[in-house]
Motif scaffolding. Structure first.
Motif, PDB file in Angstrom:
ATOM      1  N   GLN A 149       0.846  -1.192   0.000  1.00 41.38           N
ATOM      2  CA  GLN A 149       0.000   0.000   0.000  1.00 41.38           C
ATOM      3  C   GLN A 149       0.872   1.230   0.000  1.00 41.38           C
ATOM      4  N   GLY A 150       0.339   2.300  -0.503  1.00 43.03           N
ATOM      5  CA  GLY A 150       1.066   3.552  -0.533  1.00 43.03           C
ATOM      6  C   GLY A 150       0.217   4.626  -1.178  1.00 43.03           C
ATOM      7  N   GLU A 151       0.908   5.634  -1.676  1.00 44.13           N
ATOM      8  CA  GLU A 151       0.190   6.722  -2.329  1.00 44.13           C
ATOM      9  C   GLU A 151       1.072   7.389  -3.354  1.00 44.13           C
ATOM     10  N   PHE A 152       0.418   7.874  -4.389  1.00 44.51           N
ATOM     11  CA  PHE A 152       1.079   8.712  -5.376  1.00 44.51           C
ATOM     12  C   PHE A 152       0.948  10.146  -4.878  1.00 44.51           C
ATOM     13  N   ARG A 153       2.051  10.838  -4.775  1.00 40.38           N
ATOM     14  CA  ARG A 153       2.022  12.257  -4.406  1.00 40.38           C
ATOM     15  C   ARG A 153       2.369  13.068  -5.656  1.00 40.38           C
ATOM     16  N   ILE A 154       1.418  13.851  -6.078  1.00 41.23           N
ATOM     17  CA  ILE A 154       1.576  14.645  -7.288  1.00 41.23           C
ATOM     18  C   ILE A 154       1.740  16.109  -6.888  1.00 41.23           C
ATOM     19  N   ALA A 155       2.810  16.709  -7.366  1.00 44.88           N
ATOM     20  CA  ALA A 155       3.090  18.124  -7.087  1.00 44.88           C
ATOM     21  C   ALA A 155       2.982  18.899  -8.389  1.00 44.88           C
TER      22      ALA A 155
END
Length: 128
Positions: A33-39
């Motif tokens: 599990q995790g997350e995409f961090r979009i900047a």
């Protein structure tokens, strides 16, 4: 504003992606599990999709173990921060990481127009 658009199409100041996982060591069959961090970059950009491939590297070369794609047609606004959830079930038959066997996630943020953003995250697979 035109200069910013041109720079973004060349990859300067475009949005970036970072895959953040709940760890870096897993066993075959585990759920990651995790997350995409979009900047967001210096201008808004139209996002087409997020692609993530789990790649196995051996002496013979690279092989795609699994592919994940999230289709989207949203905008990433300038300086915006977005988070998208990531879940991946590892295959049960993955050989463990070793001297000649390595694994990494390669994540690509694909835009309608402009240079795609890439991220690489190495993981270790322990014996089952």
């Amino acid at each position: 504003m035109l200069l910013r658009k041109i720079m973004s199409k060349m990859g300067v100041g475009s949005a970036k992606i970072d895959l953040v996982l709940n760890g870096d060591t897993f066993k075959p069959g585990d759920t990651i599990q995790g997350e995409f961090r979009i900047a967001g970059g210096i201008i808004e950009q139209k996002l087409k999709r997020i692609e993530t491939d789990l790649i196995r590297t051996t002496n013979e070369g690279e092989t795609i173990v699994s592919e994940h794609s999230i289709l989207t047609s949203g905008l990433v606004m300038a300086d915006e921060e977005k988070v998208v959830i990531f879940i991946c079930q590892l295959p049960n038959d993955l050989p463990p990481t070793g001297k000649n066997n390595h694994y990494k996630f390669v994540t690509k943020l694909v835009f309608t127009d402009g240079v795609d953003s890439l991220d690489h995250d190495e993981i270790k697979i322990l014996p089952a």
